[in-house]
Structure formats: C-alpha cells, structure tokens
Design a protein around this motif. Sequence first.
Motif, short mmCIF file in Angstrom:
data_model
loop_
_atom_site.label_atom_id
_atom_site.label_comp_id
_atom_site.label_asym_id
_atom_site.label_seq_id
_atom_site.Cartn_x
_atom_site.Cartn_y
_atom_site.Cartn_z
N VAL A 135 -4.56 -28.81 -36.66
CA VAL A 135 -3.50 -29.74 -36.12
C VAL A 135 -2.98 -29.37 -34.95
O VAL A 135 -2.58 -28.10 -34.82
N THR A 136 -3.12 -30.11 -33.86
CA THR A 136 -2.55 -29.80 -32.53
C THR A 136 -1.50 -30.82 -32.15
O THR A 136 -1.43 -32.09 -32.75
N GLN A 137 -0.70 -30.47 -31.07
CA GLN A 137 0.33 -31.28 -30.78
C GLN A 137 0.05 -31.72 -29.34
O GLN A 137 -0.40 -31.12 -28.42
N GLU A 138 -0.18 -32.95 -29.29
CA GLU A 138 -0.81 -33.68 -28.11
C GLU A 138 0.44 -34.75 -27.37
O GLU A 138 1.39 -34.78 -27.93
N GLN A 139 -0.15 -35.22 -26.19
CA GLN A 139 0.83 -35.74 -25.55
C GLN A 139 0.25 -36.98 -24.62
O GLN A 139 -0.91 -36.87 -24.19
N VAL A 140 0.90 -38.17 -24.41
CA VAL A 140 0.46 -39.07 -23.42
C VAL A 140 1.73 -39.15 -22.42
O VAL A 140 3.13 -38.90 -22.83
N THR A 141 1.40 -39.56 -21.01
CA THR A 141 2.26 -39.88 -20.17
C THR A 141 2.35 -41.02 -19.50
O THR A 141 1.16 -41.50 -19.24
N TYR A 142 3.42 -42.02 -19.52
CA TYR A 142 3.70 -43.13 -18.52
C TYR A 142 4.11 -43.02 -17.24
O TYR A 142 5.25 -42.26 -17.24
N PHE A 143 3.37 -43.48 -16.18
CA PHE A 143 3.90 -43.41 -14.95
C PHE A 143 4.31 -44.90 -14.45
O PHE A 143 3.64 -45.71 -14.51
N ALA A 144 5.42 -44.74 -13.72
CA ALA A 144 6.03 -46.07 -13.28
C ALA A 144 5.45 -46.40 -11.84
O ALA A 144 6.16 -46.24 -10.86
N THR A 145 4.17 -46.76 -11.79
CA THR A 145 3.47 -47.08 -10.72
C THR A 145 4.25 -48.21 -9.91
O THR A 145 4.69 -49.18 -10.60
N PRO A 146 4.57 -48.06 -8.65
CA PRO A 146 4.95 -49.28 -8.10
C PRO A 146 3.78 -50.48 -7.66
O PRO A 146 4.34 -51.50 -7.23
N HIS A 147 2.79 -49.97 -7.85
CA HIS A 147 1.59 -51.02 -7.92
C HIS A 147 1.23 -51.61 -9.23
O HIS A 147 0.23 -51.58 -9.70
N VAL A 148 2.36 -52.28 -9.80
CA VAL A 148 2.19 -52.62 -11.01
C VAL A 148 1.01 -53.43 -11.38
O VAL A 148 0.67 -53.68 -12.43
N LYS A 149 0.95 -54.64 -10.44
CA LYS A 149 0.03 -55.69 -10.86
C LYS A 149 -1.47 -55.34 -10.83
O LYS A 149 -2.19 -55.75 -11.52
N GLU A 150 -1.55 -53.92 -10.08
CA GLU A 150 -2.99 -53.52 -10.14
C GLU A 150 -3.36 -52.73 -11.56
O GLU A 150 -4.73 -52.51 -11.84
N PHE A 151 -2.42 -52.64 -12.37
CA PHE A 151 -2.67 -51.82 -13.55
C PHE A 151 -2.35 -52.62 -14.69
O PHE A 151 -1.97 -52.04 -15.86
#
Length: 408
Positions: A228-244
């Motif tokens: 069992v491992t502790q994993e993580q994800v990260t969300y970035f507030a890109t200013p180029h919203v439409k591209e993502f």
Amino acid sequence: MDSPAMKSHYDYIVVGCGGIGSSAVYWLSKRVGNGVLGLEQFKLGHVNGGSQDHSRIIRLQYNEAKYTRLTRDTYKAWEAVEQESGVQLVYKVGAIQFAKKSVMGATIDAYAEAMDANQIPYERWSGTELRRRFPQFTVGDETVCLWQKDGGLVDASMANAVQIQLARANGADILDNCPVIRIDRDDHGRTVVHTPKGMFSCKRVVVAAGAWINHVLGSVGVHIPVVVTQEQVTYFATPHVKEFTKAKFPVWIYNSPKHDLYGLPIHGISGSKIGIDAGGNQVTPETRNFTPDPEREKACIHFLKSIIPRSLGPILESKTCLYTMTLDRSYVIDTLESRGWPEIVFCCGAGHAFKFACLLGKILSELAIDGQTKYDVMAFTMNRPAITDPTFKPQLQMVVQNDFTSKL
C-alpha cells in the motif's frame, strides 16, 4: 444517510463501496433486487481509499493482452450504467502514450503489440506529429507516440454515487459508516458478516475493500500480499484554460525508466491534472496521512515545464489517495475456494483498476451468483507466484529516495 437494513439475511453482501464495490452492488442488484447489502466502513464518497477524485483515465491501450482483451467490455459496462441513469460518466477525448524512443521505445512497442493482439485501432505518431496535432506538447523529435481515439476519462466520484443510487432503486440496502469486524460461519454453516450495526448472514460475500483487504480476509485466515502506498495528484490553475478542456486536450501517459507520469484535461475542477504512478511511500491505512508531498509537486512542475508548459499555473489542489498493489502489479479476481471459503469472492485492483471498475463489479457479480464468469480472467487468479510464493520480489516502481527530478 443509511438505507435501513431491515433484514438479517441477504443473498449477497458486498464489503467496500468504492469503485469496484459500488459496481458489484449495482450489478448484483440488477439480478437479485433486494437480496443485496452493501457495507461501507466510512461515509459514502469518502476520500480515505483509492476510488475518489473528479476524473480517472480510461483507455483501450494496455501493455498486456490480458488487459486489452477486456478493455472494450469495460466501455460497454460503463455505457450500461450511463443508459440506465441518464448520466454521462465516460468522456472520450483520445489518449496519448509517449516516451523517448531511445529509452522506452520497447515499452511503446509492447503497448502496440497488446492492442494488435485484440484488434484495437491506434496510430503511431512521431514527436513532430504529436506537436502538430496537440501543440500543447513541446516534445522533441526523439519522441515516439501512440494515439488511440477512444481513450478518455471517467468521472470517478459521480460513477460511484450513480451506481449506489441505481442499486438502491433496484432494492439493495446500503449501510455506510459500518466497518466489517469479521466474517465467520454460524452453527448452521451459514456465512455471517459481523458489523457494529448488526450481524448479517448471506450466501456469498464479495470483498472489494481496497487497502483494507487483509483486514477483512484476515478474519478467515487469508492474507493477500500487497503493498500500500500513498499517492497524489496535482491540479494546476492554467491561465490557458481553453487549451486544456476536454474538447482540446487528451489524456496522456509518459513512460520513463523510473516512473510513469499521467495527466488529464479539465474536468470537475478548473485545472489540468497530473500524477506520478506508483511514486509514493509505503504506508498502511492507519499510518497514511493526507498531506501532499512537496517533492512530488516539484517533480510534476519540473516535468510540465519541459513537456506541457502552458498547463502550468498556481497549484489549485494536491490530493492524496492509496494504491493497493499486488507484488506483480496485476489484478486478483478469484474466490477463496482453495482456502476453504468458496462463498467469498474478492478483487484487488492493484492500483490501476478504476477504469475497469464497472466491468470488475460485473465479473464479481457473476462469480457470486453463477460461480463463473463469461469474461477471461484466468490470468488474475490467486494461483500465481506473486500471491503464493513468499520469496517473490515486488515488481513495482517504488520510491527509493526523494530525488524525483533526477528520475523522470
């Protein structure tokens, strides 16, 4: 809120109501109605295990034929839930698998071969073609890439909730905040599940308990070797919203010698998502914490600066979860007949199962009701060295030190 469990006997009891468990409850309820009880030790929708978050990758490409032969049926299973609920759960945005040819070209070839084995269509792209199709990627010409149009994401938290709601509509009872204390047999030979909210007998028990798998199976003398491992994800507030957005950006996996990285377009939160697969420290459900590792955040930033720089922005959120991995990183889907408990069916998703969760729940329901499944899961039985050989060495990409940047 609990559904009132008015009975002390059910045909089938499901332990764990995360991705796989909620699906098992749903598929069982479609066939036996009110003969199903789902037990969840925490509040429904909790974030303590491995089935939470806004989005998870779903894809047809895998590096072994034992998975690619199931991927189409996985989509069909999710489609059945969507049709019954009227709620979209799967979004096909396309999937990119890429790597440096000189370093991981053989891995890309293995994915292609596994798709060829099951007639899954895909395209091979060069780094130049990837940049042309998706200019968000600033890869070099040494990059090799596989494009598969049907890849995308599953709305994880929505999927879990919808399946539970449909199961209740079919007559199933659900008890949350209700951990399983033990499983045993009564004087009449009936299987009994003990909980703080009562004792419930049944014909069969389905265990989909994630990191708590051995907490449950241990009560019948069975231990499944897992890490069992502790994993993580990260969300970035890109200013180029439409591209993502989902209309403009695919899900992606980058293969590297030490860790695979993966990412998804914007869904459920306004930032693009990135994670490092199996990059966390070993924990137990009791010792884990919910504090993101800043070194892994830095590693993600380092990677994105080089490969997908316009996705970067302030960190919106980093979220932790648990991976429960068998030592060969492959699923276990089986009964405990060989251990004297044929009435117990269980599954371990090995830290990469949410995309398959709906199909795995259906398979578990067939094993519980029919004693067999029409799907080919022979490669996922308990009878393999990773489960039976105490000297088996884990075949995992585990962290050995905290210098992530030098490894990616």
